[in-house]
Structures are given as C-alpha cells and as structure tokens.
Enzyme design. Structure first.
Site, PDB file in Angstrom:
ATOM      1  N   LYS A 114       0.824  -1.211   0.000  1.00 19.85           N
ATOM      2  CA  LYS A 114       0.000   0.000   0.000  1.00 19.85           C
ATOM      3  C   LYS A 114       0.858   1.261   0.000  1.00 19.85           C
ATOM      4  O   LYS A 114       0.421   2.311  -0.489  1.00 19.85           O
ATOM      5  CB  LYS A 114      -0.972  -0.028   1.183  1.00 19.85           C
ATOM      6  CG  LYS A 114      -2.057  -1.100   1.008  1.00 19.85           C
ATOM      7  CD  LYS A 114      -3.102  -1.052   2.102  1.00 19.85           C
ATOM      8  CE  LYS A 114      -4.197  -2.074   1.836  1.00 19.85           C
ATOM      9  NZ  LYS A 114      -3.710  -3.471   1.841  1.00 19.85           N
TER      10      LYS A 114
ATOM     11  N   CYS B  69      -8.204  -6.874   6.042  1.00 18.85           N
ATOM     12  CA  CYS B  69      -8.629  -7.862   5.041  1.00 18.85           C
ATOM     13  C   CYS B  69      -9.446  -8.929   5.774  1.00 18.85           C
ATOM     14  O   CYS B  69      -9.198 -10.122   5.655  1.00 18.85           O
ATOM     15  CB  CYS B  69      -7.447  -8.463   4.298  1.00 18.85           C
ATOM     16  SG  CYS B  69      -6.145  -9.151   5.336  1.00 18.85           S
TER      17      CYS B  69
END
Length: 370
Positions: A181, A300
């Site tokens: 990210k 997640c």
C-alpha cells in the site's frame, strides 16, 4: 458424496470446484495405469443426484462453525452466496504503477498475458488463469522487474484509493509491512508530498526498500529497533499527519480463497489477540493525525469484531476527538462507480468476493475534530 474419504473428496472437488460433469469424471476413473478405480454405482448416483441444499451452512460454506455467527452478522441473507464465493479461486490482479506507465500502455505492453481491466480499480489489470487454476510467473516478467506493476488484489488497490491521499500531503502508512500500500500511496501522490512508512515489526519492512527502488517511488522508511534499544520512531510526527493509513493486523478471513488452510488454523484466541493489536494501532494513529486530518482503517477481514467494533472502540476511547466520515461520502469522492457493488456497514464499507469480486477488505474513515 455422503463420505469423507480422500477419494470422495477428490470426486466432489472435481464436480463442485472444477465444474466437471459426471460423464467427464467417470472418464478419469478408468483404473488404467495410474488412474483411480472406476466409479462405483453409489458414486455415480451421488454425482447425479447429490446436493448440498440441506447441509448445514458451515458445511455449504466450508468454514469453521465457531466463526459462522460473525460472518452472518456481516452478510445477513447473503451469507450462503458469499461463503460459496469465498471458497472459489481468487483472480490474479496487478496494479499498474502510474509513476512509470498508464494502464492503457501497460495493457498493450503486457498483451502476451492477455490482461483485461479490473472491474472497479482504475489502475488494475486482471490476468487470466490457466486450466490448472494457476497464473503466469509474473515476478519474472521483464515488465515487473522494470517496475511497471505490482501484484495486488483489486480490493487492496481500492482500499488504498479510498484513503484519498493527495499530492503535497503528509501521509503515514503505519502498518506498512512489505510496502504494497505504500507503493499505491506513492503513485496516488505522484511522489509529491511526504510519505512515511513504518511497521511495528522491522522484519516485515525488509522487502520495502527494493520494491520502492524498482517502482521509482519515494517514501521515508522508519524502522524500529528491536530489543531494549526500541524507541518510538514516529514520535516527532505526532499531530502532524494529514492522513494515516492503518492496514491493521487481522485474521485475514477476507483472503481465505487465497489461503484456504488459514481458516482451519485460526482459533478464537487468535481473534482476541488481533482485536487487542487493532486497538493499539488505532490509538497510535490517533496521536499522529493532525486536527482536521483523517485515519483510514483497513483490514482484510470479514469479521465485524475486527472492523466496525474496532472503530467503535476508538470512538469510545476518544469520543470528543474523532468522528466517522460516512462511507457513502468517501465513495462519492473517490470511487462513485463502486457504490452499487459495496456493502455499507455502521462505520465503514465491506468488500466481498460475491458482491465486489474482490478479497474481503473493510475500510473506514475517521476524521479528527479541531
């Protein structure tokens, strides 16, 4: 198949996972050379009339029974469809590195892989899988070595996009890990601004340096020392960040279609540990963000204990300091086309395999008052 023997599991897998018709399966079971023995009359009958319609939900969904109530809280009436989608193979997605190539240019340059644009992420490409369910070795392609792309699920790409990071801002990737990210944020910011990446575990940060170099991305890496010499390497940034991205440690339940064995190794005490970790990292993010700045909390995970409950916990601990930014307004600002394919929660949004076609990412945005 009415049986749990290895042979029955293989037959059932061929029927349900690979979608093979009963006659096709029968052709594989000839008993010749290394082929298994021919199907029995009972096996042939089960292939023809067998059904999971009356099976318990945790059997249909292939998940541990103890975690089912949490999943039902998230999905409600869609639980059966979502669990079936979670049991299928995940697609193979890449994020085009816009610091070096546009998506159109990368798609043309990677034509030998037959990529197609991802349904939602603006810089994603999806690579077809082979008949065996495997994709090409993307990490050895010359384009990968030259930094054209990173392997990243579309859901992860969207989670980074929803952070809203802009050029010129001070942005902290608090749980950067290997840097997936961080690289997305650098591209979003066009390498303009101050991007800081750190992680509580210095071992997880090890790959980030080479990945940044390959991508041509600029970020400042703050690596904590281990042992007694450990100090807070972000202390000088308290109250200064425009945005803090928290890709929190979690159970990974949203990635079970990539790691199906993980759901059987997970235990309730592991969830308790992650909940404690999430509270700690949110509290750290709260000290880093400036008044008017934002925290983007990402997991997640499909479990509400790690998602809405974690956000609610910070709001209880800091009721006068933070407020939730409505997920609808975040979507309208950053990804309006995604609105119809997302599940809104009390404090954020939940992506999922059946509805979004991605891994199960959760995203919530909090803004510091002042």
């Amino acid at each position: 198949m009415g049986d749990e023997s290895p042979r029955s599991l293989v037959i059932g897998m061929l029927r349900l996972q690979y979608g093979r018709a009963a006659p096709t399966i029968a052709e594989m079971f000839t008993g010749e050379r290394f082929a298994p023995e021919p199907l029995t009359s009972v096996e042939q009958q089960r292939l023809t009339v067998g059904t999971l319609d009356d099976a318990p939900l945790h059997v249909v969904g292939d998940v541990p029974g103890w975690v089912l109530p949490s999943l039902e809280t998230t999905f409600g009436e869609a639980t059966r469809d979502e669990l079936r989608a979670l049991a299928r193979r995940a697609p193979l997605d890449i994020r085009v590195n816009t610091l070096k190539r546009s998506r159109a240019d990368a798609q043309a340059g990677l034509a030998h892989l037959a990529p197609v644009p991802t349904p939602h992420a603006p810089n994603g490409l999806r690579i077809p899988l082979g008949e065996d369910g495997r994709g090409p070795a993307l990490h050895v392609e010359p384009e990968f070595i030259d930094g054209w792309y990173e392997i990243q699920d579309e859901g992860s790409q969207l989670a980074s996009l929803l952070s809203g990071a802009r050029s010129g801002e001070t942005v902290i990737d608090l749980c950067a890990g290997g840097g997936g990210k961080t690289l997305s944020l650098a591209a979003q910011m066009g390498n303009a601004g101050r991007l800081i990446a750190s992680d509580d575990d210095p071992r997880r940060l090890a790959p980030i340096h080479e990945r940044l170099r390959r991508a041509g991305a600029t970020a400042e890496i703050r690596t904590p020392r281990a042992g007694k010499a450990r100090t807070d390497v972000l202390a000088d940034l308290d109250g200064t960040a425009d945005r803090v991205l928290v890709d929190a440690p979690c159970t990974g339940s949203g990635t079970w279609r990539r790691n199906p064995d993980a759901k059987w190794r997970m235990r309730p005490n592991a969830l308790d540990t992650r909940i404690t970790d999430q509270a700690a990292v949110l509290d750290r993010a709260a000290r880093l963000v400036r008044p008017g700045g934002r925290i983007t909390y990402i997991t997640c995970s499909l479990l509400p204990e790690e998602n809405d409950a974690a956000v609610a916990g910070l709001l209880r601990r800091r009721p006068e300091d933070f407020a939730v930014v409505g997920a609808g307004s975040v979507l309208a600002e950053r990804a309006p086309e995604l609105t119809a394919s997302i599940r809104l929660t009390d404090h954020g949004l939940q992506m999922s395999p059946a509805l979004t076609g991605t891994d199960g990412f959760y995203v919530a945005t909090l803004q510091r008052r002042g």
